[in-house]
Scaffold this motif. Structure first.
Motif, PDB file in Angstrom:
ATOM      1  N   GLN A  42       1.013  -1.143  -0.229  1.00 39.56           N
ATOM      2  CA  GLN A  42       0.147  -0.282   0.233  1.00 39.56           C
ATOM      3  C   GLN A  42       0.513   1.283   0.380  1.00 39.56           C
ATOM      4  O   GLN A  42       0.186   2.098  -0.052  1.00 39.56           O
ATOM      5  CB  GLN A  42      -0.719  -0.221   1.009  1.00 39.56           C
ATOM      6  CG  GLN A  42      -1.796  -0.891   1.315  1.00 39.56           C
ATOM      7  CD  GLN A  42      -2.947  -1.313   2.711  1.00 39.56           C
ATOM      8  OE1 GLN A  42      -2.727  -0.668   3.373  1.00 39.56           O
ATOM      9  NE2 GLN A  42      -3.190  -2.445   2.500  1.00 39.56           N
ATOM     10  N   LEU A  43       2.414   1.128  -0.090  1.00 39.92           N
ATOM     11  CA  LEU A  43       2.925   2.659  -0.075  1.00 39.92           C
ATOM     12  C   LEU A  43       2.926   2.805  -1.081  1.00 39.92           C
ATOM     13  O   LEU A  43       3.022   1.835  -2.416  1.00 39.92           O
ATOM     14  CB  LEU A  43       4.401   2.205   1.179  1.00 39.92           C
ATOM     15  CG  LEU A  43       4.352   1.504   2.474  1.00 39.92           C
ATOM     16  CD1 LEU A  43       5.783   1.273   3.094  1.00 39.92           C
ATOM     17  CD2 LEU A  43       3.889   2.250   3.178  1.00 39.92           C
ATOM     18  N   PRO A  44       3.784   4.337  -0.947  1.00 38.66           N
ATOM     19  CA  PRO A  44       4.355   4.789  -2.539  1.00 38.66           C
ATOM     20  C   PRO A  44       5.164   3.668  -2.619  1.00 38.66           C
ATOM     21  O   PRO A  44       6.368   3.724  -2.472  1.00 38.66           O
ATOM     22  CB  PRO A  44       4.335   6.031  -2.186  1.00 38.66           C
ATOM     23  CG  PRO A  44       3.255   6.078  -0.767  1.00 38.66           C
ATOM     24  CD  PRO A  44       3.347   4.973   0.182  1.00 38.66           C
ATOM     25  N   LEU A  45       5.791   4.129  -3.868  1.00 36.92           N
ATOM     26  CA  LEU A  45       7.122   3.216  -5.080  1.00 36.92           C
ATOM     27  C   LEU A  45       8.042   3.283  -4.310  1.00 36.92           C
ATOM     28  O   LEU A  45       9.232   2.989  -3.948  1.00 36.92           O
ATOM     29  CB  LEU A  45       6.858   2.842  -6.051  1.00 36.92           C
ATOM     30  CG  LEU A  45       5.851   2.077  -6.686  1.00 36.92           C
ATOM     31  CD1 LEU A  45       5.713   2.451  -8.242  1.00 36.92           C
ATOM     32  CD2 LEU A  45       6.645   0.964  -6.417  1.00 36.92           C
ATOM     33  N   LYS A  46       7.937   4.638  -4.054  1.00 33.11           N
ATOM     34  CA  LYS A  46       9.810   5.600  -2.997  1.00 33.11           C
ATOM     35  C   LYS A  46       9.515   5.493  -1.818  1.00 33.11           C
ATOM     36  O   LYS A  46      10.944   4.914  -1.534  1.00 33.11           O
ATOM     37  CB  LYS A  46       9.247   7.389  -3.176  1.00 33.11           C
ATOM     38  CG  LYS A  46       9.216   7.896  -4.983  1.00 33.11           C
ATOM     39  CD  LYS A  46       9.195   9.103  -4.696  1.00 33.11           C
ATOM     40  CE  LYS A  46       9.694   9.865  -6.495  1.00 33.11           C
ATOM     41  NZ  LYS A  46       9.663  11.022  -5.926  1.00 33.11           N
ATOM     42  N   GLN A  47       8.575   4.266  -1.193  1.00 32.05           N
ATOM     43  CA  GLN A  47       8.620   4.409   0.104  1.00 32.05           C
ATOM     44  C   GLN A  47       8.747   3.258   0.702  1.00 32.05           C
ATOM     45  O   GLN A  47      10.237   2.563   1.174  1.00 32.05           O
ATOM     46  CB  GLN A  47       7.697   4.181   1.055  1.00 32.05           C
ATOM     47  CG  GLN A  47       7.803   6.158   1.479  1.00 32.05           C
ATOM     48  CD  GLN A  47       6.361   6.550   2.855  1.00 32.05           C
ATOM     49  OE1 GLN A  47       5.317   5.767   1.637  1.00 32.05           O
ATOM     50  NE2 GLN A  47       6.866   6.925   3.199  1.00 32.05           N
TER      51      GLN A  47
END
Length: 109
Positions: free
Chosen positions: A104-109
């Motif tokens: 569920q996290l954005p790709l950058k995270q």
């Protein structure tokens, strides 16, 4: 009156009192009786406190040791997940991650 003495091995300036006794790098109390591994500190507790505040790698290692890789917020066993992903074939790694809340996290995270 205080002056500074160079602690060459650690790369820090260490304060000394008027008698030339080194002061603890953490609490500024006299630390003259300690040499070797405890040089610069008045006690093991002060050395631990200083390391936690000044060395991010040491702090991370202590948190991992204390928490045993389990997130105290969500309960995820991050170390077990890391080992599972590390040991899985590359083609299955994304699938493993997709089955965790981390997906569920954005790709950058």
């Amino acid at each position: 009156s205080l002056c500074a003495q160079t602690n060459v091995t650690a790369g820090y300036l260490q304060a000394v009192d008027s008698a030339g006794t080194p002061l603890c790098l953490s609490c500024q109390k006299p630390s003259g009786e300690h040499n070797g591994w405890a040089g610069g500190f008045c006690s093991p507790a002060c050395m631990e406190d200083f390391q936690l505040r000044s060395n991010q790698g040491y702090m991370r290692a202590r948190v991992l040791e204390t928490e045993q890789g389990v997130c105290q917020h969500c309960g995820l066993d991050a170390h077990q997940l890391y080992v599972q992903i590390r040991d899985a074939p590359r083609i299955h790694r994304k699938e493993i991650l997709d089955n965790t809340w981390l997906a569920q996290l954005p790709l950058k995270q």
